[in-house]
Scaffold this motif. Sequence first.
Motif, short mmCIF file in Angstrom:
data_model
loop_
_atom_site.label_atom_id
_atom_site.label_comp_id
_atom_site.label_asym_id
_atom_site.label_seq_id
_atom_site.Cartn_x
_atom_site.Cartn_y
_atom_site.Cartn_z
N GLY A 99 0.98 -1.19 0.02
CA GLY A 99 0.00 0.10 -0.08
C GLY A 99 0.90 1.38 0.01
O GLY A 99 0.56 2.50 -0.32
N ILE A 100 2.06 1.21 0.36
CA ILE A 100 3.01 2.30 0.29
C ILE A 100 3.26 3.04 -0.83
O ILE A 100 3.60 2.13 -1.94
CB ILE A 100 4.32 2.20 1.19
N GLU A 101 2.56 4.13 -1.19
CA GLU A 101 2.86 4.81 -2.38
C GLU A 101 4.46 5.04 -2.74
O GLU A 101 5.05 5.94 -2.03
CB GLU A 101 2.08 5.93 -2.57
N LEU A 102 5.09 4.80 -3.84
CA LEU A 102 6.33 4.99 -4.22
C LEU A 102 6.31 6.34 -5.05
O LEU A 102 5.92 5.99 -6.13
CB LEU A 102 7.17 3.89 -4.71
N GLU A 103 6.76 7.62 -4.51
CA GLU A 103 6.61 8.54 -5.06
C GLU A 103 7.93 9.08 -5.77
O GLU A 103 8.94 9.01 -5.23
CB GLU A 103 6.16 10.07 -4.08
N GLU A 104 7.73 9.14 -7.15
CA GLU A 104 8.97 9.52 -8.09
C GLU A 104 9.47 10.72 -7.81
O GLU A 104 8.89 11.73 -8.55
CB GLU A 104 8.90 8.99 -9.43
N THR A 105 10.13 11.15 -6.89
CA THR A 105 10.59 12.67 -6.26
C THR A 105 11.07 13.40 -7.64
O THR A 105 11.08 14.57 -7.93
CB THR A 105 11.06 12.75 -5.12
N TYR A 106 12.27 12.59 -7.77
CA TYR A 106 13.29 13.28 -8.86
C TYR A 106 13.92 12.40 -9.53
O TYR A 106 14.25 11.32 -8.84
CB TYR A 106 14.17 14.32 -8.07
N LEU A 107 14.15 12.63 -11.02
CA LEU A 107 14.78 11.47 -11.45
C LEU A 107 16.19 12.05 -12.20
O LEU A 107 15.97 12.96 -12.72
CB LEU A 107 14.00 10.77 -12.53
N VAL A 108 17.34 11.29 -12.22
CA VAL A 108 18.50 11.72 -13.27
C VAL A 108 18.77 10.43 -13.80
O VAL A 108 19.04 9.55 -13.50
CB VAL A 108 19.69 12.26 -12.15
N GLY A 109 19.18 10.80 -15.17
CA GLY A 109 19.61 9.92 -16.03
C GLY A 109 21.19 9.95 -16.38
O GLY A 109 21.55 11.05 -16.52
N THR A 110 21.82 8.96 -16.77
CA THR A 110 23.05 8.89 -17.19
C THR A 110 23.29 8.15 -18.32
O THR A 110 22.56 6.99 -18.54
CB THR A 110 24.00 9.07 -16.15
N GLY A 111 24.77 7.86 -18.62
CA GLY A 111 25.17 6.81 -19.47
C GLY A 111 25.38 7.04 -20.66
O GLY A 111 24.80 8.16 -21.19
N TYR A 112 25.77 6.08 -21.31
CA TYR A 112 26.16 6.13 -22.98
C TYR A 112 24.78 6.84 -23.74
O TYR A 112 25.22 7.77 -24.37
CB TYR A 112 26.33 4.77 -23.44
N GLY A 113 23.68 6.55 -23.39
CA GLY A 113 22.63 6.82 -24.23
C GLY A 113 21.97 8.20 -23.70
O GLY A 113 20.92 8.46 -24.09
N ARG A 114 22.60 8.72 -22.80
CA ARG A 114 22.04 9.67 -21.96
C ARG A 114 21.37 11.12 -23.04
O ARG A 114 20.43 11.60 -22.71
CB ARG A 114 22.69 10.50 -20.79
#
Lengths: 391, 281, 441, 437
Positions: free
Chosen positions: C221-236
């Motif tokens: 039941g706990i909601e996982l809130e996606e607060t902030y996202l950072v992407g990286t890597g070869y395909g960024r």
Amino acid sequence: MTTPSTSEIVARCKALYEDLNFTTAREWKAAEAGRKVIGFMPIYIPREIIHAAGMLPLGILGGGDNLEVIHGDAYYQSYICRIPRSTIELGISGRLDFVDGMLFPSICDVIRNLSGMWKTLFPEVYSKYFDVPQTYRDEIGGTFYIGEMTAFMHDLEELSGRKITADDLRHSIDVYNKNRRLVRDLYALRAQKPWQAPASEAYLVIRAGMVLPVEEHSELLEHYIAAAGAEDRPIKDNCRVIVTGMFCEQPPLNLIKSLELSGCYVVDDDFMLVSRWLIGDVPLEGDPIHNLAQAFLHHSESTAAKYEPDREEKGQFLVRAVRRTGAEGVIFASPSFCDPALLDRPMQQNVLAAADIPYIAFKYAENSGQMQPIREQAGTFVDSIKLWSAA
Amino acid sequence: MTLAAGIDVGTGVVKAVVFRVGDGEEDWLSRATLRIRQRDPMALAREAFDQTLEEAGVAEADIDYVATTGEGEAIPFHTGHFYSMTSHARGARYLNPDCRAILDCGALHGRAIITDDPGRVTKYKMTSQCASGSGQFLENIARYLGIAQDEIGKLSVSADDPEVVSSICAVLAETDVINMVSRGISSPNILKGIHLSMAIRLARLLKAIGVTDELIMMTGGLARDEGLLAAMRESLAKMRGVEGEITSHPDSIYAGAIGAALWGAFRSEKLAASGTLLRAS
Amino acid sequence: MKTFVGIDLGSTTTKAVLMDEERQIIGRGITNSRSNYDTACRVAGQEAAIDARFTLFRREFDADGAGQTRVEEFLCGLERSFRLEQFLEQLEDLEQTCLGQVKGERFEKIGDGVRQALGEVFRRLRAEAPAMFAPGAVRKSDFFRDIAGSRYLAVAEEVARDAGLSYDLLLNVYDKSIIAVENRPPSGSLSDKFKRALDRVTAQGMEPGEELIRRVDRALGIELEETYLVGTGYGRVTLPFSKEHIRSEILCHGLGAHMMYPETRTVLDIGGQDTKGIQIDARGIVENFQMNDRCAAGCGRYLGYIADEMNMGVHELGPLAMKSDKPTRINSTCTVFAGAELRDRLALGERREDILAGLHRAIILRAMSILSRSGGVSDQFTFTGGVAKNEAAVRELKKLVFENYGEVTINIDPDSIYTGALGGAEFARRAVEGRMEGLNG
Amino acid sequence: MKPQTIKAQPKDAIKDASMLKQKEMMAKHYDRLSDARENGEKVASTFVPGNLNELLMCFDLVNNLPEVNAIQSGLRKQSGAYIMEAERAGHSEDVCTYVKSDIGMMAKGNIGPNGRKLPDPDVLMLSYTGCFTFMKWFELLREQYKCETIFFQTPYMADGKITPNMIQYMVRQLKEEVIPKLEKVSGVKFDLDRLREYLGKSAKAEDDLVYILKSAKHKPSPIDAYFGGIYYIGPIFGAFRGTDDAVEYYRFLRKEVDQRIAAGLGPVTPDGPMGEEKYRLVVEGPPNYTHFRQFWKMFHDEGATVVASSYTKVGGTYDYGFRHDPARPLESLAEYCLGVYTNRSLPMRIDMLVDHMDEYQADGLVINSIKSCNSFSAGQLLIMREVEKRTGKPAVFIETDLVDPRYFSAANVKNRLESYFQMIEQKRSGASRGAAA
Ligand SMILES: Nc1ncnc2c1ncn2[C@@H]1O[C@H](COP(=O)(O)OP(=O)(O)O)[C@@H](O)[C@H]1O
Ligand SMILES: Nc1ncnc2c1ncn2[C@@H]1O[C@H](COP(=O)(O)OP(=O)(O)O)[C@@H](O)[C@H]1O
Ligand code: SF4
Ligand code: SF4
Ligand code: SF4
């Protein structure tokens, strides 16, 4: 004492070739207090001066295909030839820690810049970029060259703490004249009977001269020429070729063997030009430095690293070598990214084409592992000469 | 009459043929191909040789000259070895007597050869070092795209807007291709793009050895690939200086083996004439 | 709860890490990058979220520490069953896709036969699936493509032989379908899958009891809130995020390594197509870095090619190479010619394990050069990326580091493949905390 | 992901007045070259490093620089085809692409940037300074043109100093080889006073050039000393040194720079004026010409200005005090050749870059390593290490080529630069937090 057999001599030379720690040179140095070793890179250096200073000239020709290069690549981009990086590796890994000085002859920008790198990396060791004139008039290039040689001689005197006399120099010139004569004899034997002195053996025998004292090397040459000349080896249905372009970074031994395997008799080459740079004997009488300069200006080998002032003469030395040795073709084998060899190649090829001499070209690196493409190209070359010259 | 076998040990496929030569006739008696794929090429050479002997109905002892080519230098039962470009040139001339330039496209290397009228190899060059644009690479990509080998050509020919692969490295080119898939580029366009980039390299090889208006014959495994053939035509049309036509032959994969066998027969006759026929050990 | 997501879009694999406000990693997810980047990100993120649920379950139970072993057993069972459910679902998708391929003139005559054969293949695959997810079972890989692929090839060969069909044909049908399946993110609701997994566990006689179920429900039941996202890597650059959400992979790897081992000063990362040597300071800030140039020689894909050539899984290369004590000397690390070199050497009669050991050494030698270029190796040294999982590579690395730099602590974490994603997650957390970049606490 | 299918038509490059003026000068020069035959003028081909323009002018020779032609071919995206042409003619893919671009251009009709045929040179003035390749280049040109080739060797400054032996050697060459041969080719008698006059003009322009280069010490810097610098050095490195045109151009440019300083403005780039100056950089190595604008934009987009570069020293190290000196004409020509950047030993190059970093208060060093050019590239990785060690500032290493478009991988370069800028940024905020804490 019985003279050693060819296989014994070759085995000894091979051991010297494979020894990346330069044990014999280290031993030579350790044998007497105060001895000094001066390393030099291709293409030419007046070894007589080093010898006259009582020092051992040590030829440094890269690391070959047995050296694992770990730090060397940290100093060179992938588009630069291999020899400077393996030389740096030799230095950084302590394999040259017994060397008291390094000379970087004027052959190309890579070696030239390496001289500065050496100064930066090993500030405590004597090192010198050995500039030579590319103009050959006595009063211009000659004067400059004498000036450079004299400065070098003074450096060595400072290093050793003793003066180099004209007689010291004359003696050294004499010793090297003999060595050059023997090298020429070996080349003559090979050009005449290539089956008696295969290229891979001749290579090792001459290469031994890069690390041995010259007197010892002359003896070794004498023995080899005698032994190889006397041996009875089968004649193969091979083609006679000249290999050119290998004056600096050395091909792996396997490459030379592969050429032979694919049907070539190598009858002339430009490996280790330092051992036959000067053509004919340098006179002993008169001012030795002047004589060395004269020989350099007027009686020295042609190669891509030199400027050819006369357009008509460009590349003719190859044609002459072909005629002299009875070669049936020329193989241009150059190190990858070697500007002098590769830029010169088209001009030399034009000269050969005009003289109707067949040629092929490929590149290698001192650590090339795959010989299959090389065998294939050389083999096809031989096939085409063989199948049709008979018909 | 001379019986000669030719065995071409490639990097991808082993090919073998048997010929009967004499009185101006060259009879092709039998043939075999075996894909190497993780098997020992030397053992496969033996197997292919045995198959051809059986099909031709001759015993090994009857063969006058066993000629190898490709990577067959180490085969113990050969009489002599010819290098690939020598044998491909000869084989191509057998398949099409009019051709003067030969383009051999194999699994790893491309080779361009030019011959004079009597069939003598005068100049040649092979691709080296980098493997992008090789048959192997095409094969890998096709597998990734889920395309069978014999479909490649047909799909490539149907492309409408080919996407050229720019990378010089096969590995990075693979990523390029994957990017294309994710951008929704169709398989025909991808394949055609690869064919085109291979064709540009190969056309350069031809030009480098001085091919001008000679009839060019493609040999080797990739010569069967109509897509590559079409791409070659396109890139030659764009390249100034090379005017010759380019053709292929259904049996082109055998060119090396055929050439080896024919040269073997030639040598065998010559050696027999001079009385020095030896079995090479 | 607030979560921070780091996504590392690598050339071979895409990794995601989910972090909570306490800088604890609560979930990790990984998937193949090949094909579609968007999907890859989504799948990796989803996998991390699933992993996070299990962390939450564990937390739920850790609170009072009651009945530990039984609970652990139950959770493991639940996880396995959940994975099995996922697998079966994708298998079903694959079967449908394969069947969809059976059309057109190629199949005009043999269509029925092929359909039957496919039915048989998938029946067998389904039948053997539970064993693959049984307690203690080892799988060749964690990716559907790899597991299903290798089993499909084996089973299809038998079936094709029995049915007198061309094996190549069945292969081709598979090759065509797998991309499509991979490019579809898993469908179906997560809680349904959890429910089915629960049923499976129950059916296996592991009666969870009401309390357990209640807690599992609570964690779900706990909601996982996606607060902030950072992407990286070869395909960024191709990531579907805006610029503030993207960090260079060098920075992320440096920071990630720093978080795992704060004493780290040098990081080596060997991924699929690139090798990076990174020097960081005491705060995880990058001081210097070097990468391989445009040539991909000596990277992870090199091993991939070798594995293909030898018909082995990448996982199996290391162990085989470990059997050698005298590696062959290999100078060329060109990825594509590796296969040719391998064949050459095998033909010369050299042993497989020696050649393999030589190839591993060649890769590490290249990495050593890059490290040397970036400034050498200082204590402590952390090795990350896919190749860090390879014991033979690690052995050579340890040897060479010791020979060249003396005694140095070498850190290798089993989860090191997530290093870049971890750095990304931390950057995400900092972004929210209001400091773009810089030192940590 | 966003497919990059819509390629916006690049906007016309924005240029400031000095750039337009310079363009005009170049155009005039190329026309003069094209018209040389008609006007009865003779042409000498020579190189930028070791360019003896004043001397050539004494013989009424028009100066044609194959290097500059190669640059022009690169900028106009023709070099790729030229290089391929040369490779087809048997040149190796491994060697200097400047040479190949030039050779390929000749093979394709020797059409200059003005769209007209360039004349065959009457003399090849092979001033062999700082690069071994020059020697081969001119041997190759000699095969083509079969004209008089004058060889003038500059010894290498390996030990960081100029010895009397070097100067003597060079002056002798000038007196006994170069000048007599130039007299013969041109039919003009050498006049030392004429040379003195030209040298005096050179020095005047050089003063202003140095002022301009040093203006980059201002914050923000009014110039970009690499991308912009390439325009600024054009006249003085090329066929204009020693002319009134050059004197005038540099005076004009100096005013323009002064105006920008007064207004607190940064440099003008093709994509518009520079915004906030976020990073100040020193660059080592030649630029890439095939993607020049794109390359510059990568810096512009990130707010990075180049405040000093070594490439602007290949035709003379004037900011290090060297001036052409009418009082010692031949000696000063020799010293000029000896001092050019690529003729300086590696330790000297390191010192120079370290000085630049300090003097211009740079945040870091960018090394653009050129695949073709051994003269520049061999040893750059050591240069990078040493500069980092001595300044404590970070460096980044990128690899492209001068004129071979195949070796410019935009994604790769961008990736490295981006990582680099982020790293500087991260370090800065780390440092400031460290200071605050
Ligand atoms: N039936 C076929 N259709 C298309 N391509 C094929 C076929 N058979 C083989 N090939 C391709 O040809 C290559 C092998 O060609 P080949 O000339 O035999 O090369 P090699 O001599 O190097 O083994 C393989 O890589 C494969 O891609
Ligand atoms: N167990 C393993 N043994 C050896 N190599 C492995 C193993 N697992 C993964 N790899 C290698 O790691 C590479 C992928 O590493 P990764 O760090 O994910 O790369 P990227 O970030 O470029 O996607 C693969 O190419 C593979 O060869
Ligand atoms: S191999 Fe050629 S390029 Fe390299 S150092 Fe020697 S001469 Fe120079
Ligand atoms: S670029 Fe690619 S194909 Fe070429 S050598 Fe490197 S790894 Fe091999
Ligand atoms: S090697 Fe470098 S300095 Fe020499 S000509 Fe080429 S680009 Fe110019």
